[in-house]
Design an enzyme around this catalytic site. Structure first.
Site, PDB file in Angstrom:
ATOM      1  N   HIS A  11       0.855  -1.202   0.000  1.00 58.95           N
ATOM      2  CA  HIS A  11       0.000   0.000   0.000  1.00 58.95           C
ATOM      3  C   HIS A  11       0.890   1.251   0.000  1.00 58.95           C
ATOM      4  CE1 HIS A  11      -2.926   2.891   1.445  1.00 58.95           C
ATOM      5  NE2 HIS A  11      -3.847   1.992   1.716  1.00 58.95           N
ATOM      6  N   GLU A  31      -0.973   1.380  -5.277  1.00 55.19           N
ATOM      7  CA  GLU A  31      -0.779   0.167  -4.487  1.00 55.19           C
ATOM      8  C   GLU A  31      -0.820  -1.055  -5.412  1.00 55.19           C
ATOM      9  OE1 GLU A  31      -3.906   0.315  -1.516  1.00 55.19           O
ATOM     10  OE2 GLU A  31      -3.942   2.494  -1.672  1.00 55.19           O
TER      11      GLU A  31
END
Ligand code: BG6
Length: 285
Positions: A154, A257
Site C-alpha cells: 500500500h 498500491e
C-alpha cells in the site's frame, strides 16, 4: 528478533525509531532507507540527490497495535474493512523478525523479514535498497488446505502537489470506484486528481508511472505477481476524518498500491507459494 548479529557495519543498523519501535537503518551506495520491524514497514527511501520517494505523515502513530501512516504498509491477509477485525489485516500491526541481511554484488543492501506465528502459512518480505527500491512479499501455504487471501503493498508516494501530477499505465483497465460505488473503464488520458479518489483497478499487471512536474521527477512502479492496482488520495473531507493524517497532507501524497484484492484474491494449494514483487525507480523529467 532484534538480532544485532545481522547488522552490517556502515550499511545496516538496528536502532530505536519513533515511539521506541525497532527500526532498521539502511545505507547503500545509492540511497538510504528505514524499515520498522512493526509491520515490516518501509517508512523511508531516498536516492542521493532526490527528495524522499515515500510520503510519511507527520501525524502518524508509532505504537503497538496501530498502523503507521505512510511509507509501505503491508496489507495481508485481507484488504479493506472486515467485521470484528482490523482493516487491511494484521500484518501491518505485527512485529516482524529480521532473519537475513546481505550486500549484493550490485552494492544494493538486502534484508529479509518474517511474519511470526503463522497459521498454516509462512510469510516473508524481502527488501532490496539500491538505485531502486525492490520489495517481495512471499506467501507459502504450509497447511493441508487451500489458503485464500488478499495482499497489497500500500505504497504512499511523496509528490509536490496532487493537483499537478498524472498517472499513466492504466488505460482501458476496469476499475471499481469506491467513492461513487460504480464500475468503470479508464480512458486514454493520464489520470489526474480533482477530488477524493479511491479506485481498485482489476486484472492489470501494467507498469504505472507518476509524472510529477513539481519535483521534476517520474516514478515508475513495476510489479509482478499482482493483478490489482489501487489508486487513492483522500482529499479534504476524508483527511480531516483521519486522526493520524494531517488535514492538508493529502496535497503531498498519492497511493499507488500493487496487490491482489477483491475479485483478484489469491488461492494457494497446499505447499504452493505466491510472490508479489514491486520495483520502484525514479528519474528526472
Ligand atoms: C486504501 C483504500 O487502500 O486505503 C481506502 O482503498 C482506505 O479506502 C485507505 O481509506 C487507507 O486505509 P487505512 O485503513 O490505512 O486508513
Amino acid at each position: 528478533m532484534n538480532d544485532h548479529s545481522l547488522e552490517i557495519p556502515g550499511n545496516l543498523t538496528l536502532t530505536a525509531g519513533a515511539g521506541s519501535l525497532p527500526k532498521i537503518l539502511v545505507e547503500s551506495a545509492f540511497s538510504r532507507a528505514e524499515i520498522y520491524l512493526h509491520g515490516a514497514h518501509v517508512s523511508h527511501f531516498q536516492k542521493h540527490g532526490e527528495p524522499p520517494l515515500l510520503f510519511m505523515s507527520a501525524a502518524s502513530e508509532f505504537a503497538a497495535g496501530k498502523p503507521i501512516r505512510g511509507g509501505v504498509p503491508i496489507i495481508f491477509p485481507w484488504f479493506g474493512p472486515r467485521d470484528g477485525h482490523p482493516a487491511h489485516g494484521f500484518a501491518r500491526t505485527t512485529e516482524w523478525e529480521l532473519i537475513a541481511t546481505a550486500i549484493l554484488p550490485s552494492q544494493a543492501v538486502q534484508l529479509v523479514l518474517r511474519l511470526p506465528s503463522s497459521n498454516g502459512y509462512g510469510v516473508e518480505f524481502m527488501v532490496t535498497v539500491g538505485d531502486q527500491l525492490s520489495m517481495e512479499l512471499r506467501v507459502t501455504n504450509t497447511s493441508e488446505q487451500p489458503f485464500t487471501f488478499e495482499n497489497c503493498l500500500h505504497t504512499y508516494f511523496h509528490i509536490r502537489s496532487i493537483s499537478d501530477i498524472s498517472i499513466t499505465g492504466l488505460s482501458n483497465v476496469h476499475y471499481h470506484d469506491n467513492v461513487a460505488d460504480l464500475i468503470a473503464t479508464e480512458g486514454h488520458e493520464p489520470i489526474r486528481f480533482e477530488g477524493e479518489m479511491d479506485r481498485v483497478y482489476f486484472n492489470t499487471t501494467a507498469t504505472t508511472e507518476i509524472v510529477d512536474p513539481g519535483f521534476g521527477r517520474k516514478i515508475r512502479i513495476a510489479k509482478s505477481g499482482s493483478q490489482s492496482t489501487v489508486v487513492w488520495n483522500p482529499w479534504v473531507a476524508k483527511s480531516i476524518r483521519m486522526p493520524d493524517f494531517g488535514d492538508e497532507e493529502y496535497v503531498g501524497m498519492v497511493c499507488v498500491e500493487s496487490g491482489n484484492v477483491a475479485d483478484d484474491e489469491l488461492t494457494l494449494s497446499p505447499g504452493d507459494h505466491a510472490v508479489l514483487a514491486v520495483i520502484l525507480s525514479s528519474e528526472s523529467l
